[in-house]
Design an enzyme around this catalytic site. Structure first.
Site, PDB file in Angstrom:
ATOM      1  N   GLU A 184       0.794  -1.227   0.000  1.00  0.00           N
ATOM      2  CA  GLU A 184       0.000   0.000   0.000  1.00  0.00           C
ATOM      3  C   GLU A 184       0.828   1.280   0.000  1.00  0.00           C
ATOM      4  O   GLU A 184       0.491   2.221   0.713  1.00  0.00           O
ATOM      5  CB  GLU A 184      -0.918  -0.024   1.223  1.00  0.00           C
ATOM      6  CG  GLU A 184      -0.199   0.027   2.593  1.00  0.00           C
ATOM      7  CD  GLU A 184       0.142  -1.323   3.196  1.00  0.00           C
ATOM      8  OE1 GLU A 184       0.246  -2.302   2.434  1.00  0.00           O
ATOM      9  OE2 GLU A 184       0.323  -1.398   4.423  1.00  0.00           O
ATOM     10  N   GLU A 239      -5.864  -2.462  -0.724  1.00  0.00           N
ATOM     11  CA  GLU A 239      -4.759  -1.488  -0.709  1.00  0.00           C
ATOM     12  C   GLU A 239      -5.293  -0.070  -0.583  1.00  0.00           C
ATOM     13  O   GLU A 239      -4.700   0.771   0.084  1.00  0.00           O
ATOM     14  CB  GLU A 239      -3.907  -1.633  -1.967  1.00  0.00           C
ATOM     15  CG  GLU A 239      -3.320  -3.024  -2.182  1.00  0.00           C
ATOM     16  CD  GLU A 239      -2.611  -3.591  -0.964  1.00  0.00           C
ATOM     17  OE1 GLU A 239      -1.938  -2.825  -0.248  1.00  0.00           O
ATOM     18  OE2 GLU A 239      -2.747  -4.805  -0.707  1.00  0.00           O
TER      19      GLU A 239
END
Ligand SMILES: [Zn+2]
Length: 853
Positions: free
Chosen positions: A267, A299
């Site tokens: 992420e 994410e």
């Protein structure tokens, strides 16, 4: 090298604040060199300037250079030889300070730090940085801990024809020179750069610039799927804006699909990296597309939860992942065409959590004893993701949707661009809900293991329910009962069709109750069901709101092979399939019972994610490990026949047809091999089934395992398909060749080849053990336990874990293997990472031994 401890991190965060990083990375020689240039200028201040006057300040920064050329602290030259492992001692600090470090660093081939990959298809070189946990120091000098966040300004020098992306928006200011805007404050583990001749697709939505990147050789496939990926991205962005009432905080949003990635995705704010298997070069099913959508949504959730508000220390890693996991499935189900995402979670992902939670290595969702970064990595498992997400789902059922969202919004507002802990989140949710969550959190988050819920039913002579109870139990070693909010469903055929064996079985009554953890014998009565017609099935945890193993009444269990195929609701079927698998893992059910259920219900299972997970369990666990070897060929043939039946009945060209074909390949024995071989030459291919590169490798691998193909066929296939995926398939298949010399070569690659990428070595390890090759590989069982400590000692953590797990002799089901494992675990000099791999795999092996006895 030193591992950062929590105590050191706390002391350093008490001492200083990081004001900003100026980084310059010189990647111009990446095509030919294994090293790159890295210059860091980091500004930092003391939190208590008075401490400087007293002269009593000393701390350290981290970096892992090949060569350190220049080091200056506040203009004063430091001796580069003073680098101790990965630590630069810093003392004589003033109120404001500047550290300059110029170094040569090394690319990795293990997905850690700045990874360098050469595409075998066209020879192009690709880079991406994975700095997660504590690998930022492999790229630049830094204070490498999550609560020393700082803005980053980055300049990258790269070959002039390359595309370079990073967290901030970038501009090419001269050929090969890229300058990126200063970011919002980032934890070091989020700093990334993606560089190479990447194929780029751009779009925008709601004022947010969107980019997709993949290797040039995957460009056509990325282009073909960009519409779907952007659609999912935009829908999820809109949904998060609604839910969180807070704009996406990091400017543009790039999603880069990168090679040899260790996890599903990472992420990094503004520049998420994904494994590039998510760019499909061959046909996939909607179950796979759904998983990609879930990962995109996961994410994106991190952009707020993790990136905007970051955990203070790794003991709250679970909170990051559980939350993103929960939101990922939820938002996918709510905002995309994949409305059944929770069904996939129930049957597949959640089983990962249940399995991890029942092993000797289990730990609470929220551990309170993560002493250093090395231990943090060990907890990165099914408990942190799947159990944590299930527990959050239970929390939402318990406090209610509005209170949950109100609490979250307050949490984001209070801690934006800073750090927080579990206590901060619980405080926000307690305020919003008006309920004290401390007791709830203690039972759900601080205690390990899973409860089992048993229905107990008496019916009167007329077939109505007289008394329904749910008995909650807990394992003896972790005797915690919990306040489950749980659905109970009664399923029956429509009135008038009770005797019709084809009538659908649907939900006729559902109640939602709170199980009382303090009740005598763990028994909670469900008076609301008294007097209700008994139906065909009483399903505990209907709707899958709670995290618990469930069982059936004896009568319901006996009828499952005729009832399960008729249950209309996919989520209910998923809960049933998961419970069946779980009872089989516990040896409460004989392995043959699961197979009987699978053969009856798989051919009519319409939810592909459910079909794929149930078939995977039937094949990989029941057939290959739990079933006595003598029963295996006949059972494999029956499972193969079930897949063939589905293959015949499936619509030509559908995902269902592809799923059935893969299933048939995987269960095929020698009798089926000839038919499979024909698929490679175009003979007897079911109409509509495209035998594309991935399916060709799947068939070839199976033929290799069965001794019907070998090196010549693998080499020929690798000649047709020169992609990076093909290289992995070839390594996997070469390791599976049923020949002693091939096994010896593969084993050498697994234990001794430190030059190949971690991914390729792991592929060899995956191919090595085959249940059909027990005799051929028997001699390697002892070698695994002898040679893994040396392999893990030489390898980086991710590589070591990946290879050791894949190379474990899981099909050598015997007490002798268990004993060999125990002997290794008895040594006190083995790496904690290897210990964890062996403890977990051996626990699975014990289950196999138990199932066979
Ligand atoms: Zn995550």
């Amino acid at each position: 090298m030193h591992t950062l401890t929590r105590a050191e991190a706390v002391a350093r965060a008490d001492l200083l604040r990081v004001d900003g990083y100026d980084l310059e990375l010189d990647l111009t020689a990446a095509r030919t060199s294994a090293e790159f240039g890295s210059s860091t200028r980091v500004r930092f201040s003391l939190r208590e300037p008075a401490a400087a006057a007293a002269g009593g300040t000393a701390t350290f920064a981290e970096m892992k250079p090949v060569a350190l050329h220049e080091l200056r602290l506040n203009g004063r030259a430091l001796d580069p030889a003073g680098l101790d492992g990965n630590r630069l001692a810093l003392d004589g600090l003033g109120p404001s300070n500047e550290l300059v470090a110029t170094a040569t660093m090394r690319y990795s081939n293990t997905g850690e730090g700045l990874h360098r990959f050469t595409d075998p298809e066209d020879g192009e070189v690709y880079l991406y940085a994975q700095t997660f946990l504590d690998d930022a120091q492999r790229m630049f000098a830094c204070f490498d801990q999550p609560d020393l966040k700082a803005p980053v300004r980055l300049v990258v020098l790269a070959p002039p024809d390359w595309v370079v992306r990073a967290n901030g928006a970038g501009t090419r200011t001269a050929p090969g020179r890229w300058e990126f805007t200063e970011t919002a404050p980032l934890a070091t583990y989020f700093v990334t750069v993606v560089a190479g001749p990447y194929h780029l697709v751009e779009d925008s939505h709601d004022g947010i610039a969107l980019g997709l990147l993949a290797r040039r050789s995957l460009g056509p496939y990325l282009q073909a799927d960009a519409g779907e990926i952007f659609e999912v991205t935009k829908s999820c962005l809109d949904r998060y804006h609604e839910l969180f009432a807070d704009r996406y905080p990091f400017g543009k949003y790039d999603q880069a699909f990168v090679p040899e990635f260790n996890a599903g995705a990472m992420e990094n704010p503004g520049c998420v990296t994904f494994r590039d298997e998510f760019v499909y070069r061959s046909a996939v099913t909607d179950a796979e597309r759904e998983l990609r959508a879930v990962v995109i949504a996961h994410e994106m959730a991190h952009m707020w939860f993790g990136d905007l508000v970051t955990m203070r220390w790794w003991d709250d890693l679970w909170l990051n992942e559980s939350f993103a996991e929960y939101m990922g499935y939820r938002v996918t189900a709510e905002a995309t065409r994949f409305t059944q995402a929770w069904t996939s979670f129930a049957v597949g992902r959640k089983s990962w959590g249940y399995a991890a939670d029942q092993r000797p290595s289990t730990h609470p969702v929220a551990p309170s004893d993560v002493a250093d970064t090395g231990l943090a990595l060990l907890n990165f498992d099914g408990i942190s993701y799947a159990k944590g997400a299930s527990v959050l789902r239970q929390l939402v059922a318990w406090v209610g949707e509005e209170a949950f969202l109100t609490g979250l919004r307050a949490y984001f507002a209070a801690h934006a661009y800073a750090n927080a802990s579990l206590a901060d989140l619980l405080a926000a949710l307690s305020t919003a809900s008006g309920r004290d969550l401390a007791g709830w959190a203690r039972l759900w988050l601080r205690r390990e293991q899973v409860n089992t819920l048993h229905p107990q039913v008496t019916a009167d002579a007329g077939g109505t329910l007289a008394r329904v109870s749910v008995i909650q139990t807990a394992p003896a070693q972790a005797p915690t009962l919990r306040p489950h909010r749980v659905g109970i469903g009664v399923y029956a055929p429509p009135a008038g069709r009770e005797a019709d064996p084809d009538a659908p079985v649907t939900l006729v009554r559902r109640v939602e109750v709170d199980l009382d953890p303090a009740a005598p014998d763990g028994r909670t009565d469900i008076p609301a069901l008294t007097g209700v017609p008994a139906g065909r099935l009483l399903l505990v945890n209907d709707g899958d709101l709670t995290y618990a193993k469930i069982r059936f009444t004896d009568a319901d269990r006996a009828a499952l092979p005729t009832v399960l195929p008729r249950v209309a609701d996919p989520l209910a079927r998923a809960v049933i399939w998961a419970a069946a698998a779980d009872a089989t893992r516990d040896a409460d059910w004989p392995a043959t019972e699961y197979l009987t259920l699978a053969i009856a219900a798989l051919p009519v299972e319409t939810q592909l994610a459910v079909f794929e997970d149930a078939l995977r369990f039937a094949r990989a666990t029941v057939l290959n490990r739990y079933l006595a070897p003598a029963l295996r060929p006949a059972a494999a043939a029956r499972l193969h026949a079930a897949c063939r039946q589905m293959l015949v009945e499936a619509t030509a060209g559908s995902g269902r047809q592809l799923s059935a074909a893969r299933g048939a390949i995987g269960c095929g024995g020698p009798a089926e091999a000839a038919g499979l071989a024909g698929w490679l030459t175009g003979d007897d291919v079911p109409a509509g089934l495209v035998v594309d590169p991935e399916l060709r490798w799947t068939v070839l691998h199976r033929l290799v395992v069965l001794g019907r193909a070998g090196e010549a066929e693998i080499a020929a296939e690798a000649g047709r398909d020169r992609s990076a995926r093909a290289a992995e398939h070839a390594a996997r298949s070469r390791a599976a060749i049923a020949d002693p010399a091939a096994k010896a070569r593969a084993w050498e690659a697994i234990v001794a080849d430190d030059t190949a990428s971690a991914r390729l070595v792991a592929a060899s390890a995956e191919g090595f053990w085959q249940p059909e090759q027990d005799e051929l590989t028997a001699v390697y069982v002892a070698r695994y336990f002898e040679q893994m400590p040396a392999m893990t000692g030489r390898r980086t953590p991710h590589a070591a874990r990946q290879i050791a797990a894949a190379a474990y002799p899981q099909y050598a089901v015997s007490t002798a293997t268990v004993d060999a494992a125990e002997a290794l675990l008895g040594r006190d000099d083995i790496d904690p990472l290897l210990r964890r791999v062996v403890v977990d795999a051996t626990d699975e092996l014990r289950r196999s031994v138990r199932a066979r006895s």
